[in-house]
Design a protein around this motif. Structure first.
Motif, PDB file in Angstrom:
ATOM      1  N   PRO A  53       0.787  -1.221   0.000  1.00 24.30           N
ATOM      2  CA  PRO A  53       0.000   0.000   0.000  1.00 24.30           C
ATOM      3  C   PRO A  53       0.828   1.285   0.000  1.00 24.30           C
ATOM      4  CG  PRO A  53       0.134  -0.819   2.232  1.00 24.30           C
ATOM      5  CD  PRO A  53       0.896  -1.783   1.358  1.00 24.30           C
ATOM      6  N   THR A  54       2.116   1.232  -0.222  1.00 26.28           N
ATOM      7  CA  THR A  54       2.933   2.448  -0.134  1.00 26.28           C
ATOM      8  C   THR A  54       2.729   3.400  -1.298  1.00 26.28           C
ATOM      9  OG1 THR A  54       4.824   1.538  -1.334  1.00 26.28           O
ATOM     10  CG2 THR A  54       4.758   1.159   1.058  1.00 26.28           C
ATOM     11  N   GLY A  55       2.383   2.863  -2.474  1.00 25.79           N
ATOM     12  CA  GLY A  55       2.265   3.698  -3.660  1.00 25.79           C
ATOM     13  C   GLY A  55       3.600   3.944  -4.341  1.00 25.79           C
ATOM     14  N   LYS A  56       4.678   3.358  -3.825  1.00 25.16           N
ATOM     15  CA  LYS A  56       5.998   3.528  -4.447  1.00 25.16           C
ATOM     16  C   LYS A  56       6.053   2.751  -5.752  1.00 25.16           C
ATOM     17  CE  LYS A  56       8.578   4.122  -0.155  1.00 25.16           C
ATOM     18  NZ  LYS A  56       9.702   3.657   0.665  1.00 25.16           N
ATOM     19  N   THR A  57       6.793   3.305  -6.727  1.00 24.27           N
ATOM     20  CA  THR A  57       6.973   2.633  -8.008  1.00 24.27           C
ATOM     21  C   THR A  57       8.453   2.629  -8.377  1.00 24.27           C
ATOM     22  OG1 THR A  57       6.618   4.670  -9.259  1.00 24.27           O
ATOM     23  CG2 THR A  57       4.684   3.252  -8.875  1.00 24.27           C
ATOM     24  N   TYR A  58       8.800   1.716  -9.264  1.00 23.64           N
ATOM     25  CA  TYR A  58      10.178   1.587  -9.740  1.00 23.64           C
ATOM     26  C   TYR A  58      10.094   1.121 -11.184  1.00 23.64           C
ATOM     27  CZ  TYR A  58      15.166   0.445  -9.489  1.00 23.64           C
ATOM     28  OH  TYR A  58      16.531   0.419  -9.679  1.00 23.64           O
ATOM     29  N   THR A  59      10.973   1.600 -12.048  1.00 24.83           N
ATOM     30  CA  THR A  59      11.034   1.160 -13.438  1.00 24.83           C
ATOM     31  C   THR A  59      12.376   0.477 -13.664  1.00 24.83           C
ATOM     32  OG1 THR A  59       9.610   2.989 -14.132  1.00 24.83           O
ATOM     33  CG2 THR A  59      10.877   1.869 -15.848  1.00 24.83           C
ATOM     34  N   THR A  60      12.320  -0.746 -14.192  1.00 27.36           N
ATOM     35  CA  THR A  60      13.546  -1.521 -14.374  1.00 27.36           C
ATOM     36  C   THR A  60      14.423  -0.943 -15.473  1.00 27.36           C
ATOM     37  OG1 THR A  60      12.479  -3.032 -15.937  1.00 27.36           O
ATOM     38  CG2 THR A  60      12.455  -3.663 -13.599  1.00 27.36           C
ATOM     39  N   GLY A  61      15.726  -1.146 -15.318  1.00 26.34           N
ATOM     40  CA  GLY A  61      16.709  -0.758 -16.329  1.00 26.34           C
ATOM     41  C   GLY A  61      17.041  -1.955 -17.203  1.00 26.34           C
ATOM     42  N   VAL A  62      18.136  -1.875 -17.954  1.00 29.05           N
ATOM     43  CA  VAL A  62      18.510  -2.948 -18.879  1.00 29.05           C
ATOM     44  C   VAL A  62      18.844  -4.257 -18.173  1.00 29.05           C
ATOM     45  CG1 VAL A  62      19.288  -1.421 -20.730  1.00 29.05           C
ATOM     46  CG2 VAL A  62      20.902  -2.136 -18.965  1.00 29.05           C
ATOM     47  N   ASP A  63      19.163  -4.188 -16.889  1.00 32.67           N
ATOM     48  CA  ASP A  63      19.473  -5.412 -16.137  1.00 32.67           C
ATOM     49  C   ASP A  63      18.226  -6.082 -15.573  1.00 32.67           C
ATOM     50  OD1 ASP A  63      18.829  -3.583 -14.188  1.00 32.67           O
ATOM     51  OD2 ASP A  63      20.695  -3.785 -13.063  1.00 32.67           O
ATOM     52  N   GLY A  64      17.039  -5.484 -15.782  1.00 31.38           N
ATOM     53  CA  GLY A  64      15.782  -6.060 -15.325  1.00 31.38           C
ATOM     54  C   GLY A  64      15.562  -6.009 -13.827  1.00 31.38           C
ATOM     55  N   LYS A  65      16.439  -5.328 -13.086  1.00 32.30           N
ATOM     56  CA  LYS A  65      16.364  -5.336 -11.624  1.00 32.30           C
ATOM     57  C   LYS A  65      15.473  -4.209 -11.088  1.00 32.30           C
ATOM     58  CE  LYS A  65      20.889  -7.395 -10.856  1.00 32.30           C
ATOM     59  NZ  LYS A  65      22.208  -7.246 -10.256  1.00 32.30           N
ATOM     60  N   TYR A  66      14.883  -4.484  -9.924  1.00 36.02           N
ATOM     61  CA  TYR A  66      14.147  -3.462  -9.182  1.00 36.02           C
ATOM     62  C   TYR A  66      14.475  -3.621  -7.707  1.00 36.02           C
ATOM     63  CZ  TYR A  66      10.804  -6.935  -7.478  1.00 36.02           C
ATOM     64  OH  TYR A  66      10.223  -8.013  -6.854  1.00 36.02           O
ATOM     65  N   GLU A  67      14.257  -2.543  -6.926  1.00 44.22           N
ATOM     66  CA  GLU A  67      14.506  -2.619  -5.486  1.00 44.22           C
ATOM     67  C   GLU A  67      13.727  -1.540  -4.744  1.00 44.22           C
ATOM     68  OE1 GLU A  67      18.721  -2.149  -4.983  1.00 44.22           O
ATOM     69  OE2 GLU A  67      18.648  -0.008  -5.295  1.00 44.22           O
ATOM     70  N   PHE A  68      13.269  -1.935  -3.578  1.00 41.31           N
ATOM     71  CA  PHE A  68      12.645  -1.013  -2.643  1.00 41.31           C
ATOM     72  C   PHE A  68      13.396  -1.201  -1.329  1.00 41.31           C
ATOM     73  CE2 PHE A  68       9.262  -2.002  -5.678  1.00 41.31           C
ATOM     74  CZ  PHE A  68       8.846  -0.732  -6.030  1.00 41.31           C
ATOM     75  N   ARG A  69      14.130  -0.182  -0.906  1.00 43.33           N
ATOM     76  CA  ARG A  69      14.968  -0.281   0.295  1.00 43.33           C
ATOM     77  C   ARG A  69      14.321   0.476   1.445  1.00 43.33           C
ATOM     78  NH1 ARG A  69      18.843  -3.477  -0.288  1.00 43.33           N
ATOM     79  NH2 ARG A  69      19.840  -3.764  -2.281  1.00 43.33           N
ATOM     80  N   GLY A  70      14.542  -0.050   2.651  1.00 49.43           N
ATOM     81  CA  GLY A  70      14.071   0.631   3.858  1.00 49.43           C
ATOM     82  C   GLY A  70      12.566   0.702   3.970  1.00 49.43           C
ATOM     83  N   ILE A  71      11.876  -0.366   3.598  1.00 55.43           N
ATOM     84  CA  ILE A  71      10.413  -0.377   3.722  1.00 55.43           C
ATOM     85  C   ILE A  71      10.016  -1.130   4.997  1.00 55.43           C
ATOM     86  CG2 ILE A  71       9.900  -0.062   1.289  1.00 55.43           C
ATOM     87  CD1 ILE A  71       9.571  -3.046   0.981  1.00 55.43           C
ATOM     88  N   GLU A  72       8.919  -0.696   5.586  1.00 51.88           N
ATOM     89  CA  GLU A  72       8.468  -1.255   6.862  1.00 51.88           C
ATOM     90  C   GLU A  72       8.172  -2.746   6.743  1.00 51.88           C
ATOM     91  OE1 GLU A  72       8.263   0.226   9.948  1.00 51.88           O
ATOM     92  OE2 GLU A  72       9.293   1.879   8.942  1.00 51.88           O
ATOM     93  N   SER A  73       8.391  -3.464   7.827  1.00 49.79           N
ATOM     94  CA  SER A  73       8.128  -4.897   7.890  1.00 49.79           C
ATOM     95  C   SER A  73       6.618  -5.144   7.884  1.00 49.79           C
ATOM     96  CB  SER A  73       8.750  -5.483   9.156  1.00 49.79           C
ATOM     97  OG  SER A  73       8.394  -6.835   9.270  1.00 49.79           O
ATOM     98  N   GLN A  74       6.123  -5.722   6.778  1.00 45.02           N
ATOM     99  CA  GLN A  74       4.709  -6.070   6.627  1.00 45.02           C
ATOM    100  C   GLN A  74       4.529  -6.792   5.301  1.00 45.02           C
ATOM    101  OE1 GLN A  74       2.871  -2.115   6.622  1.00 45.02           O
ATOM    102  NE2 GLN A  74       2.424  -2.326   4.465  1.00 45.02           N
TER     103      GLN A  74
END
Length: 193
Positions: A53-74
């Protein structure tokens, strides 16, 4: 004596200050992953990854990777989408101080051609029959018909059929000018699916 007492008070005050500081407790974790094509295995760039439910988004680069750092435990809902591919959605539980890995393999969106029958027989009297082109894929199907007999015609000879739908093809024959006998003709159906 005064000097010793002063040192004693300074030491006592220092201990009180140190004991009053709050201990910092980490309540976050990380979510990482790689998104690839399910058929080729190639990494996919430009994939939109949404974290609810955070509403955060990420768009992958050429390596296909994504990451969300420092998000609450849930527990989180992770949705991935890219034009030309089927979207996917999964859940992930983030644990304190840990990296959670969630990889995706996206399936390309394609149509899938299915004919209602493989042959039609006009018998001795019929001049008009039909067959259907169905699409049981997950994207639009474009198709074309071709035949080269002067006594046979199809309508329509090309079109587009949406996923889960069908298109009817009318086949007409002109018996005038044909001698007695059996006639056969192949109607070729080609498509992007």
């Amino acid at each position: 004596m005064k000097r010793t007492l002063l040192h004693y008070y300074i030491l006592l005050l220092s201990l009180l200050i140190v004991s009053c500081t709050k201990e910092i407790i980490d309540t976050t974790g990380n979510l990482t992953g790689v998104i690839s094509d399910s058929r080729s295995g190639a990494f996919l760039s430009g994939v939109s990854v949404a974290l609810a439910p955070t509403g955060k988004t990420y768009t992958t680069g050429v390596d296909g990777k994504y990451e969300f750092r420092g998000i609450e435990s849930q527990e989180y809902s992770v949705s991935v989408s890219k034009s030309g591919y089927q979207s996917d959605k999964r859940t992930a539980f983030i644990q304190v101080g840990q990296d959670t890995n969630l990889d995706f393999q996206l399936t390309p969106s394609t149509g899938n051609l299915v004919l209602s029958q493989n042959s039609i027989d006009f018998g001795n009297d019929a001049t008009t029959l039909t067959f259907d082109i169905a699409n049981n894929g997950n994207a639009a199907l474009t198709w074309q018909l071709s035949e080269n007999a002067s006594w046979l015609s199809c309508n329509p000879t090309s079109g587009s059929t949406q996923a889960g739908e069908k298109s009817s093809i009318v086949v007409n024959i002109d018996r005038e000018g044909l001698g007695r006998g059996n006639y056969t003709q192949t109607i070729a159906v080609s498509s992007n699916g």
